[in-house]
Design a protein around this motif. Structure first.
Motif, PDB file in Angstrom:
ATOM      1  N   ALA A  58      -9.761   9.239  27.636  1.00  0.00           N
ATOM      2  CA  ALA A  58     -11.193   9.445  27.367  1.00  0.00           C
ATOM      3  C   ALA A  58     -11.991   8.198  27.742  1.00  0.00           C
ATOM      4  O   ALA A  58     -13.084   8.295  28.303  1.00  0.00           O
ATOM      5  CB  ALA A  58     -11.396   9.787  25.887  1.00  0.00           C
ATOM      6  N   PHE A  59     -11.439   7.022  27.472  1.00  0.00           N
ATOM      7  CA  PHE A  59     -12.130   5.785  27.875  1.00  0.00           C
ATOM      8  C   PHE A  59     -12.080   5.619  29.394  1.00  0.00           C
ATOM      9  O   PHE A  59     -13.074   5.219  30.013  1.00  0.00           O
ATOM     10  CB  PHE A  59     -11.521   4.568  27.177  1.00  0.00           C
ATOM     11  CG  PHE A  59     -12.046   4.381  25.777  1.00  0.00           C
ATOM     12  CD1 PHE A  59     -13.251   3.723  25.560  1.00  0.00           C
ATOM     13  CD2 PHE A  59     -11.348   4.882  24.681  1.00  0.00           C
ATOM     14  CE1 PHE A  59     -13.750   3.572  24.270  1.00  0.00           C
ATOM     15  CE2 PHE A  59     -11.834   4.743  23.396  1.00  0.00           C
ATOM     16  CZ  PHE A  59     -13.038   4.090  23.184  1.00  0.00           C
ATOM     17  N   ALA A  60     -10.931   5.956  29.992  1.00  0.00           N
ATOM     18  CA  ALA A  60     -10.792   5.788  31.447  1.00  0.00           C
ATOM     19  C   ALA A  60     -11.780   6.691  32.188  1.00  0.00           C
ATOM     20  O   ALA A  60     -12.278   6.340  33.258  1.00  0.00           O
ATOM     21  CB  ALA A  60      -9.354   6.107  31.864  1.00  0.00           C
ATOM     22  N   ALA A  61     -12.073   7.846  31.591  1.00  0.00           N
ATOM     23  CA  ALA A  61     -12.981   8.799  32.231  1.00  0.00           C
ATOM     24  C   ALA A  61     -14.449   8.369  32.092  1.00  0.00           C
ATOM     25  O   ALA A  61     -15.326   8.935  32.744  1.00  0.00           O
ATOM     26  CB  ALA A  61     -12.783  10.185  31.624  1.00  0.00           C
ATOM     27  N   ASN A  62     -14.715   7.403  31.223  1.00  0.00           N
ATOM     28  CA  ASN A  62     -16.085   6.922  30.994  1.00  0.00           C
ATOM     29  C   ASN A  62     -16.152   5.411  31.132  1.00  0.00           C
ATOM     30  O   ASN A  62     -16.401   4.693  30.152  1.00  0.00           O
ATOM     31  CB  ASN A  62     -16.552   7.318  29.586  1.00  0.00           C
ATOM     32  CG  ASN A  62     -16.659   8.820  29.426  1.00  0.00           C
ATOM     33  OD1 ASN A  62     -17.630   9.418  29.858  1.00  0.00           O
ATOM     34  ND2 ASN A  62     -15.630   9.418  28.843  1.00  0.00           N
ATOM     35  N   ASP A  85     -12.620  15.580  21.171  1.00  0.00           N
ATOM     36  CA  ASP A  85     -12.482  16.658  20.182  1.00  0.00           C
ATOM     37  C   ASP A  85     -13.517  16.547  19.066  1.00  0.00           C
ATOM     38  O   ASP A  85     -13.208  16.711  17.881  1.00  0.00           O
ATOM     39  CB  ASP A  85     -11.070  16.654  19.561  1.00  0.00           C
ATOM     40  CG  ASP A  85      -9.981  16.810  20.625  1.00  0.00           C
ATOM     41  OD1 ASP A  85     -10.261  17.466  21.661  1.00  0.00           O
ATOM     42  OD2 ASP A  85      -8.877  16.266  20.426  1.00  0.00           O
ATOM     43  N   GLY A  86     -14.752  16.215  19.455  1.00  0.00           N
ATOM     44  CA  GLY A  86     -15.831  16.199  18.473  1.00  0.00           C
ATOM     45  C   GLY A  86     -15.854  14.980  17.576  1.00  0.00           C
ATOM     46  O   GLY A  86     -16.544  14.974  16.549  1.00  0.00           O
ATOM     47  N   ARG A  87     -15.079  13.930  17.944  1.00  0.00           N
ATOM     48  CA  ARG A  87     -15.103  12.715  17.116  1.00  0.00           C
ATOM     49  C   ARG A  87     -15.438  11.495  17.964  1.00  0.00           C
ATOM     50  O   ARG A  87     -15.075  11.427  19.139  1.00  0.00           O
ATOM     51  CB  ARG A  87     -13.742  12.504  16.433  1.00  0.00           C
ATOM     52  CG  ARG A  87     -13.424  13.613  15.435  1.00  0.00           C
ATOM     53  CD  ARG A  87     -12.222  13.258  14.606  1.00  0.00           C
ATOM     54  NE  ARG A  87     -12.375  11.952  13.957  1.00  0.00           N
ATOM     55  CZ  ARG A  87     -11.349  11.194  13.584  1.00  0.00           C
ATOM     56  NH1 ARG A  87     -10.119  11.606  13.819  1.00  0.00           N
ATOM     57  NH2 ARG A  87     -11.559  10.038  12.999  1.00  0.00           N
ATOM     58  N   MET A  88     -16.136  10.560  17.349  1.00  0.00           N
ATOM     59  CA  MET A  88     -16.509   9.333  18.045  1.00  0.00           C
ATOM     60  C   MET A  88     -15.312   8.385  18.130  1.00  0.00           C
ATOM     61  O   MET A  88     -14.573   8.201  17.166  1.00  0.00           O
ATOM     62  CB  MET A  88     -17.659   8.662  17.264  1.00  0.00           C
ATOM     63  CG  MET A  88     -18.254   7.436  17.918  1.00  0.00           C
ATOM     64  SD  MET A  88     -17.349   5.889  17.621  1.00  0.00           S
ATOM     65  CE  MET A  88     -17.709   5.592  15.894  1.00  0.00           C
ATOM     66  N   LEU A  89     -15.131   7.806  19.304  1.00  0.00           N
ATOM     67  CA  LEU A  89     -14.099   6.778  19.479  1.00  0.00           C
ATOM     68  C   LEU A  89     -14.759   5.520  19.998  1.00  0.00           C
ATOM     69  O   LEU A  89     -15.562   5.576  20.929  1.00  0.00           O
ATOM     70  CB  LEU A  89     -13.066   7.208  20.526  1.00  0.00           C
ATOM     71  CG  LEU A  89     -12.278   8.491  20.313  1.00  0.00           C
ATOM     72  CD1 LEU A  89     -11.426   8.777  21.550  1.00  0.00           C
ATOM     73  CD2 LEU A  89     -11.373   8.345  19.090  1.00  0.00           C
TER      74      LEU A  89
END
Ligand code: COA
Ligand code: MG
Length: 297
Positions: free
Chosen positions: A255-259, A268-272
């Motif tokens: 998810a970080f690599a994609a942004n 999945d609806g949660r902040m990381l």
């Protein structure tokens, strides 16, 4: 390392059995599990055991627990076992960074004397066995590059403070011991070394052991000590990252690599944010380690 199995070093039978227990490391004990008049025998047996196994290709880590500094026995213990090149020495009843510096110097001297590479022998400490020790749990950072882990013990601390009990009616540690467990965790992480959970003495109660392992992993401990071979499999199981946990960590990293450039992302609806990324990386590093350690130290 996930599992550290204690073996009284005066027992050749237990030492032989321990090799097949599947532990990541064995702790050959010269201290509390050996009575005073058998200490010389335990030193000889430990030395002989190390001589026979240190060179093996696939073997558990071999750690020797020496007697505490105030026993007057520590240096004779080191004289006996250091020629056989243990992977590490465990110091009980440690009372802070200066005790680690002391042991570091003692190890360095003997490494030179026996032609062992400088810094080869590591250090683990049992860091909570006296009331005084509790106030030094923040003092281990930078004490020695040899330091690999901090663990805690309740039995000797209970004796030192005069506690009538360590547990409540439900078998859970009561406040003084929970506090010490937490401080050990913080002290280890602050020093950049492994936080290792204490032993579970009721060795027939495997459900209780599993629960205590899961609570330790939940809180940040990455391994646990055992006193009986039957405990090792459960400890290894709980402290090996599960496929689900690995998949979740990979998803966080993806998810970080994609942004790229984003400090906070959603999954999945949660902040990381950064702490989640750090935890995910740490979990994958531990997963790699457990994979590379099937019986090899
Ligand atoms: N390492 C290797 N082998 C062990 C072992 C250990 N820590 N604990 C038990 N075994 C062996 C026993 O010798 C026995 O072998 P045998 O069948 O050849 O006789 C077998 O495993 C089954 O043991 P069991 O009968 O279930 O337990 P026990 O009553 O013999 O031993 C303890 C119980 C607690 C005395 C023993 O587990 C022990 O010595 N643990 C380590 C104690 C220690 O080091 N304490 C210091 C740190 S807190
Ligand atoms: Mg003890």
């Amino acid at each position: 390392m996930r599992s550290f199995l204690f073996v009284p070093a005066d027992s050749e039978n237990k030492l032989a059995k321990a090799m097949a227990a599947g532990a990541d490391a064995l702790i050959l004990d010269l201290e509390d599990s050996v009575v005073a008049d058998r200490k010389p025998l335990a030193r000889d047996v430990a030395r002989d055991f190390l001589d026979r196994h240190v060179a093996a290709a696939a073997r558990p880590g071999l750690i020797v627990r020496v007697n505490a500094r105030d026993s007057g026995l520590t240096e004779a213990d080191l004289d006996a076992v250091m020629p056989a090149r243990p992977d590490a020495v465990m110091l009980p009843k440690a009372e802070g960074g200066p005790d680690v510096e002391y042991l570091d110097a003692q190890l360095a001297k003997r490494e030179r004397a026996h032609g062992i590479a400088a810094g080869h022998v590591g250090i683990f400490v049992v860091a909570t066995e006296t009331a005084k020790a509790i106030f030094q749990l923040g003092s281990y950072a930078g004490a020695s590059a040899r330091l690999g882990g901090l663990t805690w013990g309740a039995e000797d601390l209970a004796a030192d403070i005069g506690a009538e009990s360590k547990h409540d009616a439900a078998g859970r540690y009561i406040e003084p011991f929970r506090l010490v467990r937490s401080l050990c965790l913080f002290g280890a992480v602050a020093a950049g070394v492994q936080p290792i959970d204490s032993v579970y003495p009721a060795f027939r109660d495997l459900d209780g052991l599993r629960r205590e392992c899961e609570e330790a992993r939940r809180d940040g401990f990455t391994g646990k000590m055992a006193i009986h071979p039957a405990q090792v499999g459960i400890i290894n199981d709980v402290f090996t990252p599960s496929p689900a946990a690995i998949a979740q960590a990979r998803a966080v990293i993806a998810a970080f690599a994609a942004n790229p450039g984003a400090g906070a992302v959603s999954l999945d609806g949660r902040m990381l944010d950064m702490p989640h990324l750090k935890l995910a990386r740490r979990l994958l590093a531990r997963a790699d380690l457990s994979l590379s350690r099937t019986g090899n130290h």
